[in-house]
Structures are given as C-alpha cells and as structure tokens.
Design a protein around this motif. Structure first.
Motif, PDB file in Angstrom:
ATOM      1  N   GLU A 136     -10.157  -5.066 -34.100  1.00 45.02           N
ATOM      2  CA  GLU A 136      -9.306  -5.856 -33.908  1.00 45.02           C
ATOM      3  C   GLU A 136      -8.286  -6.151 -35.317  1.00 45.02           C
ATOM      4  O   GLU A 136      -9.116  -6.402 -36.269  1.00 45.02           O
ATOM      5  CB  GLU A 136      -9.927  -7.357 -33.525  1.00 45.02           C
ATOM      6  N   ALA A 137      -7.220  -5.984 -34.816  1.00 44.94           N
ATOM      7  CA  ALA A 137      -6.042  -6.174 -36.083  1.00 44.94           C
ATOM      8  C   ALA A 137      -4.837  -6.497 -35.435  1.00 44.94           C
ATOM      9  O   ALA A 137      -4.485  -6.209 -34.533  1.00 44.94           O
ATOM     10  CB  ALA A 137      -6.182  -4.738 -37.152  1.00 44.94           C
ATOM     11  N   ASP A 138      -4.039  -6.973 -36.653  1.00 46.95           N
ATOM     12  CA  ASP A 138      -2.675  -7.224 -36.336  1.00 46.95           C
ATOM     13  C   ASP A 138      -1.633  -6.046 -35.934  1.00 46.95           C
ATOM     14  O   ASP A 138      -0.921  -6.102 -35.089  1.00 46.95           O
ATOM     15  CB  ASP A 138      -2.010  -8.168 -37.124  1.00 46.95           C
ATOM     16  N   SER A 139      -2.221  -5.075 -36.760  1.00 47.48           N
ATOM     17  CA  SER A 139      -1.294  -3.902 -36.688  1.00 47.48           C
ATOM     18  C   SER A 139      -2.117  -2.587 -37.365  1.00 47.48           C
ATOM     19  O   SER A 139      -2.935  -2.852 -37.950  1.00 47.48           O
ATOM     20  CB  SER A 139       0.022  -3.806 -37.639  1.00 47.48           C
ATOM     21  N   PHE A 140      -1.645  -1.634 -36.948  1.00 51.71           N
ATOM     22  CA  PHE A 140      -2.240  -0.093 -37.059  1.00 51.71           C
ATOM     23  C   PHE A 140      -1.416   0.741 -37.658  1.00 51.71           C
ATOM     24  O   PHE A 140      -0.229   1.067 -37.021  1.00 51.71           O
ATOM     25  CB  PHE A 140      -2.946   0.260 -35.716  1.00 51.71           C
ATOM     26  N   PRO A 141      -1.954   1.743 -38.235  1.00 51.73           N
ATOM     27  CA  PRO A 141      -1.113   3.148 -38.230  1.00 51.73           C
ATOM     28  C   PRO A 141      -1.398   3.767 -37.096  1.00 51.73           C
ATOM     29  O   PRO A 141      -2.371   3.552 -36.550  1.00 51.73           O
ATOM     30  CB  PRO A 141      -1.792   3.820 -39.648  1.00 51.73           C
ATOM     31  N   LEU A 142      -0.749   4.843 -36.759  1.00 47.60           N
ATOM     32  CA  LEU A 142      -0.808   5.517 -35.388  1.00 47.60           C
ATOM     33  C   LEU A 142      -0.874   6.900 -35.768  1.00 47.60           C
ATOM     34  O   LEU A 142      -0.088   7.472 -36.514  1.00 47.60           O
ATOM     35  CB  LEU A 142       0.532   5.262 -34.652  1.00 47.60           C
ATOM     36  N   LEU A 143      -1.714   7.466 -34.961  1.00 52.44           N
ATOM     37  CA  LEU A 143      -1.920   8.950 -34.839  1.00 52.44           C
ATOM     38  C   LEU A 143      -1.910   9.372 -33.546  1.00 52.44           C
ATOM     39  O   LEU A 143      -2.623   8.930 -32.606  1.00 52.44           O
ATOM     40  CB  LEU A 143      -3.220   9.487 -35.572  1.00 52.44           C
ATOM     41  N   MET A 144      -1.127  10.457 -33.292  1.00 48.25           N
ATOM     42  CA  MET A 144      -0.988  11.102 -31.930  1.00 48.25           C
ATOM     43  C   MET A 144      -1.995  12.521 -32.045  1.00 48.25           C
ATOM     44  O   MET A 144      -1.881  13.354 -33.067  1.00 48.25           O
ATOM     45  CB  MET A 144       0.303  11.565 -31.467  1.00 48.25           C
ATOM     46  N   TYR A 145      -2.847  12.769 -31.024  1.00 48.24           N
ATOM     47  CA  TYR A 145      -3.717  13.725 -30.995  1.00 48.24           C
ATOM     48  C   TYR A 145      -3.321  14.675 -29.785  1.00 48.24           C
ATOM     49  O   TYR A 145      -3.360  14.251 -28.580  1.00 48.24           O
ATOM     50  CB  TYR A 145      -5.234  13.402 -30.886  1.00 48.24           C
ATOM     51  N   PHE A 146      -3.131  16.141 -30.159  1.00 45.86           N
ATOM     52  CA  PHE A 146      -2.907  17.133 -29.215  1.00 45.86           C
ATOM     53  C   PHE A 146      -4.173  17.998 -29.278  1.00 45.86           C
ATOM     54  O   PHE A 146      -4.356  18.745 -30.195  1.00 45.86           O
ATOM     55  CB  PHE A 146      -1.608  17.789 -29.546  1.00 45.86           C
ATOM     56  N   HIS A 147      -4.801  18.205 -28.190  1.00 47.16           N
ATOM     57  CA  HIS A 147      -5.878  18.801 -28.059  1.00 47.16           C
ATOM     58  C   HIS A 147      -5.731  20.279 -27.665  1.00 47.16           C
ATOM     59  O   HIS A 147      -4.564  20.826 -27.827  1.00 47.16           O
ATOM     60  CB  HIS A 147      -6.813  18.569 -26.540  1.00 47.16           C
ATOM     61  N   GLY A 148      -6.978  21.327 -28.200  1.00 50.11           N
ATOM     62  CA  GLY A 148      -6.546  22.385 -27.864  1.00 50.11           C
ATOM     63  C   GLY A 148      -7.208  23.142 -26.894  1.00 50.11           C
ATOM     64  O   GLY A 148      -7.513  22.190 -25.942  1.00 50.11           O
ATOM     65  N   GLY A 149      -7.257  24.299 -26.461  1.00 47.36           N
ATOM     66  CA  GLY A 149      -7.720  24.927 -25.178  1.00 47.36           C
ATOM     67  C   GLY A 149      -6.595  26.066 -24.919  1.00 47.36           C
ATOM     68  O   GLY A 149      -6.570  26.486 -23.668  1.00 47.36           O
ATOM     69  N   ALA A 150      -5.829  26.688 -25.734  1.00 51.26           N
ATOM     70  CA  ALA A 150      -4.943  27.892 -25.557  1.00 51.26           C
ATOM     71  C   ALA A 150      -3.760  27.339 -24.477  1.00 51.26           C
ATOM     72  O   ALA A 150      -3.462  28.304 -23.861  1.00 51.26           O
ATOM     73  CB  ALA A 150      -6.101  28.970 -24.994  1.00 51.26           C
ATOM     74  N   PHE A 151      -3.541  26.316 -24.481  1.00 45.07           N
ATOM     75  CA  PHE A 151      -2.297  25.794 -23.757  1.00 45.07           C
ATOM     76  C   PHE A 151      -2.806  25.673 -22.327  1.00 45.07           C
ATOM     77  O   PHE A 151      -1.863  25.168 -21.456  1.00 45.07           O
ATOM     78  CB  PHE A 151      -1.203  26.331 -23.962  1.00 45.07           C
ATOM     79  N   PHE A 152      -3.802  26.193 -21.846  1.00 48.33           N
ATOM     80  CA  PHE A 152      -4.140  26.190 -20.303  1.00 48.33           C
ATOM     81  C   PHE A 152      -5.401  25.412 -20.037  1.00 48.33           C
ATOM     82  O   PHE A 152      -5.913  25.479 -18.886  1.00 48.33           O
ATOM     83  CB  PHE A 152      -4.249  27.745 -19.728  1.00 48.33           C
ATOM     84  N   SER A 153      -6.200  25.053 -21.089  1.00 52.56           N
ATOM     85  CA  SER A 153      -7.448  24.334 -20.664  1.00 52.56           C
ATOM     86  C   SER A 153      -7.533  23.098 -21.631  1.00 52.56           C
ATOM     87  O   SER A 153      -6.698  23.100 -22.517  1.00 52.56           O
ATOM     88  CB  SER A 153      -8.569  25.067 -20.916  1.00 52.56           C
ATOM     89  N   GLY A 154      -8.548  22.285 -21.630  1.00 54.15           N
ATOM     90  CA  GLY A 154      -8.693  21.104 -22.470  1.00 54.15           C
ATOM     91  C   GLY A 154      -7.946  19.810 -21.703  1.00 54.15           C
ATOM     92  O   GLY A 154      -7.177  19.973 -20.918  1.00 54.15           O
ATOM     93  N   ASN A 155      -8.483  18.643 -22.121  1.00 54.54           N
ATOM     94  CA  ASN A 155      -7.962  17.340 -21.501  1.00 54.54           C
ATOM     95  C   ASN A 155      -8.331  16.193 -22.365  1.00 54.54           C
ATOM     96  O   ASN A 155      -8.940  16.571 -23.492  1.00 54.54           O
ATOM     97  CB  ASN A 155      -8.256  17.238 -19.838  1.00 54.54           C
ATOM     98  N   LEU A 156      -7.943  15.012 -22.002  1.00 56.19           N
ATOM     99  CA  LEU A 156      -8.513  13.784 -22.625  1.00 56.19           C
ATOM    100  C   LEU A 156     -10.232  13.855 -22.797  1.00 56.19           C
ATOM    101  O   LEU A 156     -10.507  13.466 -24.004  1.00 56.19           O
ATOM    102  CB  LEU A 156      -8.510  12.573 -21.775  1.00 56.19           C
ATOM    103  N   GLU A 157     -10.946  14.037 -21.762  1.00 55.96           N
ATOM    104  CA  GLU A 157     -12.328  14.133 -21.775  1.00 55.96           C
ATOM    105  C   GLU A 157     -12.908  15.197 -22.899  1.00 55.96           C
ATOM    106  O   GLU A 157     -13.834  15.042 -23.390  1.00 55.96           O
ATOM    107  CB  GLU A 157     -12.783  14.403 -20.493  1.00 55.96           C
ATOM    108  N   SER A 158     -12.463  16.459 -22.722  1.00 54.78           N
ATOM    109  CA  SER A 158     -12.875  17.427 -23.430  1.00 54.78           C
ATOM    110  C   SER A 158     -12.787  17.513 -25.023  1.00 54.78           C
ATOM    111  O   SER A 158     -13.577  17.778 -25.662  1.00 54.78           O
ATOM    112  CB  SER A 158     -12.027  19.067 -23.099  1.00 54.78           C
ATOM    113  N   HIS A 159     -11.873  16.536 -25.516  1.00 54.77           N
ATOM    114  CA  HIS A 159     -11.773  16.390 -26.810  1.00 54.77           C
ATOM    115  C   HIS A 159     -12.077  14.836 -26.994  1.00 54.77           C
ATOM    116  O   HIS A 159     -11.754  14.516 -28.412  1.00 54.77           O
ATOM    117  CB  HIS A 159     -10.478  16.650 -27.393  1.00 54.77           C
TER     118      HIS A 159
END
Length: 308
Positions: A69-92
């Motif tokens: 819980e906080a008033d503000s956060f630094p932000l990080l965007m995560y892009f999963h691997g999987g050779a562009f044809f596999s992987g999803n939110l759950e896998s990573h």
C-alpha cells in the motif's frame, strides 16, 4: 564451470535425437505455458489485478502487481518470453512476482498478441501501446510519473530493446531503465555469427538449429531481419537509450549477442550493468531461481532498478 548439477539432471532426462519434430505452436504453448509452482507456493504479492487494455490495434490483457500500500509507485512493464509464439500472463507469473516484491515497483505484465496468428509487428505494437496507456493513466495506477522501466526475458528481451528504441525515437514517453534477461536480439540465423550459437548450440534446452524455425512464426511476410526493431542489435544509433541491465547464461546459445549488445550500448555512452550466470542455461528464471547460485537475480534486478 560445468552445467549446474540440478539443471543437468533435467537435461539428462530429455531424450536425445538427431531429428527434431516440426514445431506446432499450439502444442508448444501447452508445454511452455505450464508454470512450475502452484500459486500458493509462489512469492506472495500485496495485490494482483487482471485488466484489459484497449489500444488502437487490439484489446490486450494485462496483470498488474502491486507490492504494498502506497501513495505512488515506480512502474515496470514486463514482456514475457516464448519465441513470440508462446507464453502468457500465467507462464511468467512466478518470474514477475519476485521482481515486484524485491524492487518495490508496480509491475504490469503484458499479454501481447502471439505469432503466427499475429506476426511482427503485432507483439511490438502491443508492448509499446500498453506502455503508452500506462503513462496516460498515472492517477489510476498511482504511478510516480518519473520512473518507467521495461523488462523481459528471451524474446521479451527483444521487445524490451525494441520498445526502448521506439520510445526514444517517437518521444511519446520516456523509459528510464531496461532489463534484458538472456535476450534474443538477432533474428537472422542465415549464419551463426556468435560463438555461443555453436558452442552451446545443442543439448541445453534451446538448440541453435531450431531458432530459425522458432522465429519464423514471428517473421511471416518476408520481414527484414536486419531491421533494428526486429533485431535490435542491428540498431546503429544506440545513443540516449535507457540504462540497461543485461543478464546472460553461460550455456545459452544467445549468450554472446546479449553481451555484445551490452558492449555496444556502453560504447554509445549508455550506463550498462551485466551479469553472466555461470552453469545456467537459457530460461533459468522461474525454473531454477530456487537454486542458491541463481536466486540473487531478482535482488540484482532490484538493486539496478533502485540505483540512480
């Protein structure tokens, strides 16, 4: 050093064959997308929210991780691997959770569109556009408005580098740091230009003679593999890019291109930190970060993200 004994056990259990079966994306996804740990055994996060982001190209699912819980956060965007044809939110999920909790960043994991249904530049557009959306929803996300990092593994590392180049050139938002875990940065496999593609090309999970086929799904339509948004290592102007942390693995076919990219960034005046994990193979995050030799990768990431 030799391959870590715990990793070698897994390698030795894989049947060896000189012939490789044709890669069928749907079948590969079933195997790749299965996480190692059940949810209750993963790193616990203060809150996890599922959301769908509207962009000009598609509706993109994301998973938003909040460390406290906080008033503000630094932000990080995560892009999963999987050779562009596999992987999803759950896998990573089990990779993103410790990044969030170690760093204190709010993390948005992006479920970009996959090839071959959506070849280049779909994944890149999705990652770029969802990052743009995040910067435009500062109050909703409690973003501090200053610190915006991007991170990804393997093909996700490719997207990290490409999004960083796009953001610099388009000037719609500013990325402050980039984290590339064993990135795939050169998609031209017409010849093996990097010694690690030969030395580590067989017997370490990812095999060099399959890389062209893996990436062919992303490269439908005669895509130019020399284009810097396809192969970021081909970008000639690396000036004014975000500070970078480049993580590589000793027994990864793609080790050398990641380390060469780091050197190219340094020569262009970009602050770069590098770490090669000895005895490790491609894809060791999540699968082998319970081992003492590799568990510090998340703290290393956090230290880089928190440094000035």
């Amino acid at each position: 050093m030799p391959v870590h004994p715990e990793i070698k056990k897994i390698l030795d259990s894989i049947p060896q064959s000189d012939s490789k079966p044709k890669i069928i994306p749907e079948e590969h996804r079933k195997m790749f997308d299965a996480p190692v740990l059940p949810v209750e055994k993963r790193v616990q996060v203060y809150s996890v929210e599922e959301k769908t982001i509207p962009t000009s190209e598609a509706e993109i699912p994301v998973r938003i991780y909040t460390p406290k819980e906080a008033d503000s956060f630094p932000l990080l965007m995560y892009f999963h691997g999987g050779a562009f044809f596999s992987g999803n939110l759950e896998s990573h999920d089990e990779v993103v959770r410790p990044i969030c909790m170690e760093s204190g960043y709010k993390v948005i994991s992006v479920d970009y569109r996959l090839a071959p249904e959506h070849p280049f530049p779909a994944a890149l557009e999705d990652c770029y556009n969802v990052t743009k959306w995040a910067t435009e929803h500062k109050d909703e996300l409690k973003w501090d408005g200053k610190t915006l990092a991007v991170a990804g593994d393997s093909s996700g590392g490719n997207l990290v580098a490409a999004v960083s180049i796009m953001a610099r050139d388009k000037k719609e938002y500013s990325i402050t740091k980039q984290v590339l875990y064993y990135p795939s940065l050169d998609l031209d496999f017409s010849e093996f230009r990097y010694p690690s593609l030969v030395k580590n090309g067989k017997g370490y999970f990812v095999e060099s003679n399959q890389l062209a086929e893996y990436n062919s799904f992303y490269l439908l339509g005669n895509v130019d593999t020399n284009h810097p948004l396809v192969s970021p290592i081909r970008e000639e102007n690396l000036n004014n890019l975000p500070a970078a942390l480049v993580i590589t693995a000793e027994y990864d076919p793609m080790r050398d291109e990641g380390e060469l990219f780091a050197e190219k960034l340094k020569k262009c005046g970009v602050h770069v930190e590098t770490k090669r994990y000895e005895g490790a193979t491609h894809g060791f995050l999540g699968k082998f970060t319970h081992l003492v030799e590799y568990k510090d990768v998340y703290k290393r990431t956090a230290d880089f993200l928190s440094s000035k």
